[in-house]
Each structure stands twice: as structure tokens, then as C-alpha cells.
Design a protein around this motif. Structure first.
Motif, mmCIF file in Angstrom:
data_model
loop_
_atom_site.group_PDB
_atom_site.id
_atom_site.type_symbol
_atom_site.label_atom_id
_atom_site.label_comp_id
_atom_site.label_asym_id
_atom_site.label_seq_id
_atom_site.Cartn_x
_atom_site.Cartn_y
_atom_site.Cartn_z
ATOM 1 N N LEU A 29 0.845 -1.195 0.000
ATOM 2 C CA LEU A 29 0.000 0.000 0.000
ATOM 3 C C LEU A 29 0.883 1.249 0.000
ATOM 4 O O LEU A 29 1.944 1.274 0.615
ATOM 5 N N SER A 30 0.419 2.280 -0.708
ATOM 6 C CA SER A 30 1.088 3.579 -0.639
ATOM 7 C C SER A 30 0.033 4.673 -0.606
ATOM 8 O O SER A 30 -1.087 4.481 -1.089
ATOM 9 N N LEU A 31 0.416 5.796 -0.003
ATOM 10 C CA LEU A 31 -0.559 6.859 0.218
ATOM 11 C C LEU A 31 -0.109 8.141 -0.473
ATOM 12 O O LEU A 31 1.076 8.471 -0.485
ATOM 13 N N ARG A 32 -1.066 8.858 -1.058
ATOM 14 C CA ARG A 32 -0.783 10.106 -1.742
ATOM 15 C C ARG A 32 -1.824 11.129 -1.298
ATOM 16 O O ARG A 32 -2.997 10.787 -1.131
ATOM 17 N N LEU A 33 -1.391 12.368 -1.073
ATOM 18 C CA LEU A 33 -2.302 13.424 -0.632
ATOM 19 C C LEU A 33 -2.423 14.459 -1.743
ATOM 20 O O LEU A 33 -1.406 14.878 -2.290
ATOM 21 N N VAL A 34 -3.640 14.878 -2.032
ATOM 22 C CA VAL A 34 -3.853 15.902 -3.062
ATOM 23 C C VAL A 34 -4.651 17.046 -2.438
ATOM 24 O O VAL A 34 -5.648 16.805 -1.757
ATOM 25 N N VAL A 35 -4.182 18.285 -2.657
ATOM 26 C CA VAL A 35 -4.936 19.446 -2.170
ATOM 27 C C VAL A 35 -5.413 20.228 -3.382
ATOM 28 O O VAL A 35 -4.704 20.322 -4.392
ATOM 29 N N GLY A 36 -6.644 20.789 -3.270
ATOM 30 C CA GLY A 36 -7.249 21.489 -4.420
ATOM 31 C C GLY A 36 -6.467 22.719 -4.827
ATOM 32 O O GLY A 36 -6.392 23.047 -6.014
ATOM 33 N N LYS A 37 -5.834 23.410 -3.871
ATOM 34 C CA LYS A 37 -5.180 24.679 -4.135
ATOM 35 C C LYS A 37 -4.188 24.914 -3.020
ATOM 36 O O LYS A 37 -4.485 24.602 -1.865
ATOM 37 N N ARG A 38 -3.008 25.413 -3.320
ATOM 38 C CA ARG A 38 -2.004 25.578 -2.258
ATOM 39 C C ARG A 38 -1.905 27.011 -1.757
ATOM 40 O O ARG A 38 -1.473 27.236 -0.635
ATOM 41 N N ALA A 39 -2.234 28.006 -2.599
ATOM 42 C CA ALA A 39 -2.179 29.402 -2.157
ATOM 43 C C ALA A 39 -3.618 29.889 -1.994
ATOM 44 O O ALA A 39 -4.391 29.870 -2.952
ATOM 45 N N LEU A 40 -3.982 30.291 -0.763
ATOM 46 C CA LEU A 40 -5.394 30.577 -0.464
ATOM 47 C C LEU A 40 -5.560 31.928 0.217
ATOM 48 O O LEU A 40 -4.616 32.438 0.837
ATOM 49 N N SER A 41 -6.763 32.476 0.090
ATOM 50 C CA SER A 41 -7.093 33.703 0.824
ATOM 51 C C SER A 41 -7.887 33.303 2.060
ATOM 52 O O SER A 41 -8.565 32.263 2.068
ATOM 53 N N LEU A 42 -7.824 34.160 3.067
ATOM 54 C CA LEU A 42 -8.513 33.893 4.328
ATOM 55 C C LEU A 42 -10.001 33.612 4.079
ATOM 56 O O LEU A 42 -10.636 34.300 3.300
ATOM 57 N N GLY A 43 -10.529 32.563 4.699
ATOM 58 C CA GLY A 43 -11.945 32.238 4.564
ATOM 59 C C GLY A 43 -12.264 31.313 3.403
ATOM 60 O O GLY A 43 -13.391 30.826 3.279
ATOM 61 N N GLU A 44 -11.305 31.056 2.555
ATOM 62 C CA GLU A 44 -11.556 30.222 1.371
ATOM 63 C C GLU A 44 -11.729 28.748 1.766
ATOM 64 O O GLU A 44 -11.164 28.289 2.765
ATOM 65 N N LEU A 45 -12.487 28.010 0.936
ATOM 66 C CA LEU A 45 -12.670 26.570 1.151
ATOM 67 C C LEU A 45 -11.679 25.809 0.289
ATOM 68 O O LEU A 45 -11.386 26.215 -0.833
ATOM 69 N N VAL A 46 -11.197 24.699 0.817
ATOM 70 C CA VAL A 46 -10.286 23.879 0.009
ATOM 71 C C VAL A 46 -10.492 22.409 0.384
ATOM 72 O O VAL A 46 -10.794 22.089 1.538
ATOM 73 N N SER A 47 -10.376 21.522 -0.635
ATOM 74 C CA SER A 47 -10.583 20.103 -0.339
ATOM 75 C C SER A 47 -9.272 19.330 -0.418
ATOM 76 O O SER A 47 -8.368 19.676 -1.180
ATOM 77 N N PHE A 48 -9.204 18.303 0.398
ATOM 78 C CA PHE A 48 -8.059 17.390 0.427
ATOM 79 C C PHE A 48 -8.560 15.998 0.051
ATOM 80 O O PHE A 48 -9.655 15.612 0.455
ATOM 81 N N THR A 49 -7.764 15.251 -0.714
ATOM 82 C CA THR A 49 -8.102 13.865 -1.040
ATOM 83 C C THR A 49 -6.925 12.973 -0.675
ATOM 84 O O THR A 49 -5.781 13.293 -1.003
ATOM 85 N N VAL A 50 -7.216 11.884 0.023
ATOM 86 C CA VAL A 50 -6.190 10.896 0.353
ATOM 87 C C VAL A 50 -6.412 9.709 -0.571
ATOM 88 O O VAL A 50 -7.500 9.140 -0.597
ATOM 89 N N ASN A 51 -5.393 9.363 -1.376
ATOM 90 C CA ASN A 51 -5.486 8.205 -2.277
ATOM 91 C C ASN A 51 -4.592 7.096 -1.733
ATOM 92 O O ASN A 51 -3.440 7.347 -1.390
ATOM 93 N N VAL A 52 -5.141 5.885 -1.675
ATOM 94 C CA VAL A 52 -4.337 4.734 -1.264
ATOM 95 C C VAL A 52 -4.294 3.753 -2.418
ATOM 96 O O VAL A 52 -5.337 3.304 -2.901
ATOM 97 N N ALA A 53 -3.085 3.432 -2.903
ATOM 98 C CA ALA A 53 -2.916 2.486 -4.005
ATOM 99 C C ALA A 53 -2.410 1.168 -3.449
ATOM 100 O O ALA A 53 -1.600 1.144 -2.518
ATOM 101 N N ASN A 54 -2.910 0.068 -4.012
ATOM 102 C CA ASN A 54 -2.439 -1.265 -3.653
ATOM 103 C C ASN A 54 -1.790 -1.858 -4.903
ATOM 104 O O ASN A 54 -2.473 -2.208 -5.857
ATOM 105 N N VAL A 55 -0.421 -1.944 -4.922
ATOM 106 C CA VAL A 55 0.250 -2.471 -6.119
ATOM 107 C C VAL A 55 0.523 -3.980 -6.006
ATOM 108 O O VAL A 55 1.418 -4.499 -6.663
#
Ligand code: CA
Ligand code: CA
Ligand code: CA
Ligand code: CA
Length: 366
Positions: free
Chosen positions: A243-269
Motif C-alpha cells: 500500500l502507498s498513500l498520496r495526498l492531493v490538495v485542491g489549491k495551495r495558495a489561499l485567501s482567508l476564509g476560502e474553502l479547500v478540499s483534500f483527497t487521500v489516495n491509497v494504491a495497492n500495487v
């Protein structure tokens, strides 16, 4: 007494002693060798003990690779030449220039050994759309410049100044290498090609006329065969799931109050399905959770258990946050538990030990 019987002055030979000759039988094979590769594949030739040279004075010992349908004549080296360690570097006075601007290149050959290096030669091939203007008195023809270093003392170097002119915009990757070295070199082989990372070849890059997608590279006509790239991944194990894990964020530079989503992907090779895979995510200060379906939250630590992940598939889980404080924030995730073993990582052992089952991603709030 003898009298010569030729044209010109008469010569007398006196006190000549004659004795029967003693023939010494020499096997020519001990002094000269011809190798030919009549096959379609590279052939490794193992040499008898001793040092050899070809007709270009190139040193050979132990073994060498002969390309398909090529041959080489080797003479046994009866005068030993001490080893030296030559290296070559190529660089320019500027990295970014205009089209047709003259560029000064420096080609330096250095002897890093503790014995004197005997004669060496180098070759500098220009890519398309580039010309030699001045070759430091060395010969150039058809965009190929060659030079000779007669001898180099231990720990000494010599530099050749060369002027080139790029005539089109693009990225120019120029290479030079040693093509002959009389002294044996333990960490490089002359004329082996410019793509094998040895210290007797060097690459200099020039950006000409701004950013374009054109790339011009020096030809590398005789690259020796390089070994295939081997994977750094363990072989698939039928009793474990990698198993390996990867993190993805929708946007890295943000303004105060902004919404942002994170996704954790787990791959099984492979090679088993993994069950009961629990992910742990630690939220940074400076964000507040907005939505986290299927996650259990305790303070800043969130956990979720993914559905079964069959071999060679990926599963993921997402959540959304709002940024509430200015600053630079780091979100961390790891695989916390798994029903099966993993060949190269351990669940739940932290976020910063470099395993493939953990990841972190940063955001900046301005
Ligand atoms: Ca070397
Ligand atoms: Ca080389
Ligand atoms: Ca793993
Ligand atoms: Ca781990």
C-alpha cells in the motif's frame, strides 16, 4: 676481413666474429590480437592477463565490449603507463543569451590522480543551430571540435576557451567527452558516450532567445550500452499488499476564509487485497473542518476506514476545510492499520520516516 660491395665509399669491416644464431620462437598471438564481433549483439571480450592498446593508443585491460560487426586490433602493452584519473567539465560564461550572441565556453580537463597523465584527446560536438566561432586553435569541422592534452601533471588541469554562436531560439544541451586516454582511468572509459554519467564527459545548457519548447542536443553517436533501469519497488509478494498513500490538495495558495478540499489516495500495487485499511489525517492549526463524510474526528485527528482495496486498485477519501488563520500550514496523513502485511512500510509509525504509506501537503494562507 670484409669489404662492402655497394655504390659509394668502400667500407672495410674488421674483427668480425660470427656465431650460430639461436632462434627464439614467439607466438604472434601473444603480441597482437584481432577481435571481431560477427553477431547482431554487443559482445564482451575477455582479454588475457596484461595491458593492451589499439592503433589509436587507447588502453585496454580485463574486458571490453565490441559492438555488432566491428573489430579491433590490440597490441600488447610492453611499456607500462601508470594509471591517472582524468575528468572533463564543460561550462559557459552565461546560461541565458540572445540568438546570434557569442558565448564563451570553457572546456577543462583535469588529472585527479597522483601520477602524470599521458596524452588524451577530447571531442566537443555542437547541436544543430549552433556554430563554432573560435576553437582555441583546435581543429573543428562539421560542428565537431577536437583537442589534445599532451600530458597533465598530478592534480593539474588545462582549460580550452571556445566561442560558439547559437543561431536559433531554444534550449541547447551541449556535451563533450574524452575520446582517447593513454593512461588507464579507473572510473571512466574514453569515447564511451556522453550519457553514462562518467567523469570524463560533461553537459552545458544554454537558454537562447527566451522560453521556447525547442531543444537541441549534441549528437551522441557511440553511446555504450547502458543497463536497463531497475525498479526501486519490491517484487510483488503474494502474501502481502504493498500500500502507498498520496495526498492531493485542491489549491495551495489561499485567501482567508476560502474553502479547500483534500483527497487521500491509497494504491495497492499487489499481490493481495487489503482490508480494514484505516487512514489517519492530522489537520493543521489554521483550518476548520467543513465536511468530512465517513470520517471520525477527535480534536485535529481524523480517521476513516476504506472499503477493501483489491490488488492493483486505488481507493480514496476526501474532506473539505475552511482556512481561518494566515500562515503556512502542513496537513499530514498516514495509513494507520491494514489487515495484511506490507513489504516496504509499517502502518501507524509516523509521518516523517520517508515510507510510502505517509504523505504531507502544505498550504499558504495570505
Ligand atoms: Ca576519470
Ligand atoms: Ca566516458
Ligand atoms: Ca508500502
Ligand atoms: Ca508507515
Amino acid at each position: 676481413m670484409f669489404q662492402t660491395d655497394t655504390e659509394g665509399p668502400v667500407i672495410w669491416l674488421d674483427n668480425v666474429r660470427l656465431q650460430e644464431g639461436v632462434a627464439i620462437q614467439n607466438n604472434p598471438d601473444d603480441f597482437i590480437k584481432l577481435y571481431y564481433n560477427p553477431t547482431l549483439r554487443d559482445s564482451t571480450v575477455v582479454l588475457p592477463t596484461g595491458a593492451f592498446r589499439d592503433v589509436k593508443n587507447q588502453a585496454y585491460a580485463n574486458s571490453f565490449v565490441l559492438r555488432p560487426f566491428t573489430s579491433v586490433v590490440l597490441l600488447r602493452d610492453t611499456v607500462a603507463v601508470p594509471a591517472a584519473d582524468l575528468s572533463l567539465s564543460l561550462d559557459s560564461d552565461k546560461r541565458v543569451v540572445k540568438v546570434n550572441e557569442l558565448v564563451s565556453m570553457r572546456l577543462r580537463v583535469r588529472n585527479e590522480g597522483n601520477t602524470k597523465a599521458e596524452l588524451a584527446r577530447w571531442t566537443y560536438r555542437l547541436p544543430a543551430n549552433n556554430q563554432f566561432v573560435e576553437g582555441n586553435g583546435q581543429a573543428f569541422q562539421d560542428n565537431v571540435l577536437t583537442g589534445t592534452v599532451f600530458q597533465l601533471n598530478p592534480q593539474a588541469d588545462t582549460t580550452f576557451s571556445i566561442t560558439v554562436r547559437p543561431t536559433a531560439p531554444g534550449l541547447f544541451r551541449m556535451t563533450a567527452q574524452l575520446t582517447t586516454a593513454t593512461s588507464h582511468d579507473s572510473d571512466s572509459k574514453p569515447n564511451s558516450g556522453t550519457g553514462d554519467g562518467e567523469d570524463d564527459a560533461s553537459t552545458a545548457e544554454l537558454v537562447v532567445g527566451g522560453v521556447t519548447s525547442a531543444v537541441f542536443e549534441s549528437p551522441n553517436p557511440n553511446q555504450r550500452l547502458l543497463p536497463a533501469v531497475s525498479s526501486n519497488q519490491p517484487a510483488s509478494d503474494g502474501t502481502k499488499a504493498d500500500l502507498s498513500l498520496r495526498l492531493v490538495v485542491g489549491k495551495r495558495a489561499l485567501s482567508l476564509g476560502e474553502l479547500v478540499s483534500f483527497t487521500v489516495n491509497v494504491a495497492n500495487v499487489g499481490g493481495l487485497a487489503a482490508d480494514g485499511v484505516q487512514i489517519q489525517n492530522v489537520l493543521p492549526e489554521g483550518v476548520e473542518l467543513v465536511s468530512a463524510t465517513n470520517w471520525t474526528v477527535s480534536g485535529r485527528t481524523m480517521t476513516t476506514t476504506l472499503p477493501a482495496i483489491p490488488a492493483n486498485t486505488t481507493a480514496s477519501a476526501s474532506f473539505q476545510v475552511r482556512v481561518t488563520t494566515l500562515g503556512h500550514w502542513i496537513n499530514q496523513a498516514q495509513i494507520n492499520t491494514s489487515s495484511v502485511g506490507d513489504p516496504d512500510s509499517t502502518p501507524g509509525n509516523g509521518f516523517i520516516n520517508g515510507e510510502d504509506d505517509q504523505a504531507q501537503v502544505d498550504i499558504r494562507v495570505r
